[in-house]
Design a protein around this motif. Structure first.
Motif, PDB file in Angstrom:
ATOM      1  N   SER A 114     -58.608-103.428  23.513  1.00  0.00           N
ATOM      2  CA  SER A 114     -57.808-103.892  25.075  1.00  0.00           C
ATOM      3  C   SER A 114     -57.715-105.555  24.948  1.00  0.00           C
ATOM      4  CB  SER A 114     -58.671-103.483  26.059  1.00  0.00           C
ATOM      5  OG  SER A 114     -60.041-104.113  26.130  1.00  0.00           O
ATOM      6  N   GLY A 120     -60.129-105.034  33.526  1.00  0.00           N
ATOM      7  CA  GLY A 120     -58.781-105.562  32.663  1.00  0.00           C
ATOM      8  C   GLY A 120     -58.452-104.679  31.622  1.00  0.00           C
ATOM      9  N   LEU A 123     -56.918-101.530  33.499  1.00  0.00           N
ATOM     10  CA  LEU A 123     -55.466-101.637  33.862  1.00  0.00           C
ATOM     11  C   LEU A 123     -54.576-101.300  32.674  1.00  0.00           C
ATOM     12  CD1 LEU A 123     -55.560-105.256  35.196  1.00  0.00           C
ATOM     13  CD2 LEU A 123     -54.616-103.326  36.507  1.00  0.00           C
ATOM     14  N   LEU A 124     -54.886-101.232  31.460  1.00  0.00           N
ATOM     15  CA  LEU A 124     -54.261-100.718  30.263  1.00  0.00           C
ATOM     16  C   LEU A 124     -54.543 -99.286  30.126  1.00  0.00           C
ATOM     17  CD1 LEU A 124     -55.371-103.320  27.352  1.00  0.00           C
ATOM     18  CD2 LEU A 124     -53.444-103.297  29.020  1.00  0.00           C
ATOM     19  N   LYS A 149     -51.345-105.809  26.779  1.00  0.00           N
ATOM     20  CA  LYS A 149     -52.617-106.420  26.748  1.00  0.00           C
ATOM     21  C   LYS A 149     -52.497-107.807  26.732  1.00  0.00           C
ATOM     22  CE  LYS A 149     -53.730-105.923  21.889  1.00  0.00           C
ATOM     23  NZ  LYS A 149     -54.540-104.589  20.756  1.00  0.00           N
ATOM     24  N   VAL A 152     -52.699-109.658  30.733  1.00  0.00           N
ATOM     25  CA  VAL A 152     -53.573-109.069  31.720  1.00  0.00           C
ATOM     26  C   VAL A 152     -54.535-110.180  32.124  1.00  0.00           C
ATOM     27  CG1 VAL A 152     -55.594-107.455  32.041  1.00  0.00           C
ATOM     28  CG2 VAL A 152     -53.646-106.669  30.586  1.00  0.00           C
ATOM     29  N   THR A 154     -57.839-111.282  33.123  1.00  0.00           N
ATOM     30  CA  THR A 154     -59.199-110.736  33.278  1.00  0.00           C
ATOM     31  C   THR A 154     -59.918-111.869  33.714  1.00  0.00           C
ATOM     32  OG1 THR A 154     -58.710-108.941  31.603  1.00  0.00           O
ATOM     33  CG2 THR A 154     -60.931-109.522  32.034  1.00  0.00           C
ATOM     34  N   TYR A 222     -45.654-110.724  38.714  1.00  0.00           N
ATOM     35  CA  TYR A 222     -46.601-109.929  38.198  1.00  0.00           C
ATOM     36  C   TYR A 222     -46.170-108.633  38.422  1.00  0.00           C
ATOM     37  CZ  TYR A 222     -47.370-110.401  43.080  1.00  0.00           C
ATOM     38  OH  TYR A 222     -47.263-110.419  44.637  1.00  0.00           O
ATOM     39  N   VAL A 278     -51.970-107.245  35.991  1.00  0.00           N
ATOM     40  CA  VAL A 278     -50.968-107.526  34.786  1.00  0.00           C
ATOM     41  C   VAL A 278     -50.166-108.489  35.384  1.00  0.00           C
ATOM     42  CG1 VAL A 278     -49.224-106.679  33.329  1.00  0.00           C
ATOM     43  CG2 VAL A 278     -51.446-105.201  33.777  1.00  0.00           C
TER      44      VAL A 278
END
Length: 281
Positions: A114, A120, A123-124, A149, A152, A154, A222, A278
């Motif tokens: 990821s 984070g 989200l994937l 990925k 993202v 995070t 976004y 994302v």
């Protein structure tokens, strides 16, 4: 094509795991000689109590290759393919163990690094679940999440540097300065590694307010599907303020609150908060 989506427990998706039919493999948390499993038989409060009593952080560990093989075999039952998500390979050995275990399944198990942690990573996982429900193929899902990925956000802001200091991620001087001057760093996941992306000064309400302003300025484009406000058992007032601020500035279809599990809590401490989503490059 029947596809199973799974993740290690650091995705911090809470009740969404059951709602979206996602399989979870718990990572291990060790308190002295006693071992526990994240999200199963240990809570963040257990972590706080242990650190307060011992002044040391718990140790966390990844499942073995054999444990991954057993997990994949069980999760594959009734499915054609499985896509599994791991915490960043630069943060844990779990990804490499999972990749090794996947070789046993002749391409039916796809393993994704990821390059993130907490929601984070979540989200994937959620994007993969969305695409699965849309009837996308395993190749389409794998290709999409491996592209996403890299986009993202995070990031999070800790209330205290105590846990980061105990974990060797900041110096005693940084800890002293942060406590004296009320400095709160912005911690960002960059190419799979935690780095400092700035700092704020003042109480957490002011810091989180400015942090969200900065995110809005940094990411004008976004994905509007969803945003996570994820925290490690943070003060209710702080969480509510963050959610309302995000809703005011951004235009997400969903702003979802999740609570970080024991793995993430072990490294950041109580009252840490992040806004994760994302972004479009």
């Amino acid at each position: 094509m029947n596809i199973r989506i799974t993740s290690d427990s650091t995705c911090d998706l809470g009740e969404l795991v059951e709602k979206r039919n996602i399989g979870i493999l718990a990572l291990q948390v060790n308190l002295d000689a006693q071992s526990y499993h994240d999200g199963v038989d240990i809570t963040p409060q257990d972590i706080f109590d242990f650190v307060a009593k011992t002044k040391i952080l718990p140790k966390t560990s990844a499942p073995s290759v054999v444990e991954y093989e057993e997990f994949f075999e069980e999760q594959l039952k009734g499915y054609d393919y499985l896509i599994h998500f791991n915490i960043s390979a630069k943060s844990s050995g779990s990804h490499n163990f999972a990749v090794e275990a996947s070789k046993k399944f002749n391409g039916k198990v796809r393993v994704v690094d990821s390059k993130a942690l907490s929601s984070g990573q979540g989200l994937l996982v959620m994007r993969a679940a969305d695409m699965r429900d849309e009837g996308k193929s395993v190749d389409e899902i794998e290709d999409a999440v491996n592209e996403i990925k890299n986009h993202v956000n995070t990031s999070f802001v800790p209330d205290s540097l105590d846990y980061l200091f105990k974990g060797g991620r900041c110096s005693r001087m940084q800890l002293y300065g942060a406590n004296l001057l009320k400095i709160h760093p912005k911690i960002v996941m960059t190419d799979g590694q935690l780095t400092q992306g700035g700092k704020y000064r003042g109480d957490m309400m002011k810091c989180i307010d400015r942090y969200i302003d900065d995110l809005y300025a940094q990411y004008p484009k976004y994905d509007k599907t969803r945003c996570f406000v994820t925290h490690s058992t943070a003060d209710k007032e702080l969480v509510e303020m963050a959610k309302e601020k995000v809703k005011k500035l951004f235009d997400f279809d969903e702003v979802i609150e999740t609570v970080a599990g024991s793995i993430v809590t072990s490294h950041c401490g109580r009252n840490t908060l992040g806004v994760l989503f994302v972004y479009n490059p």
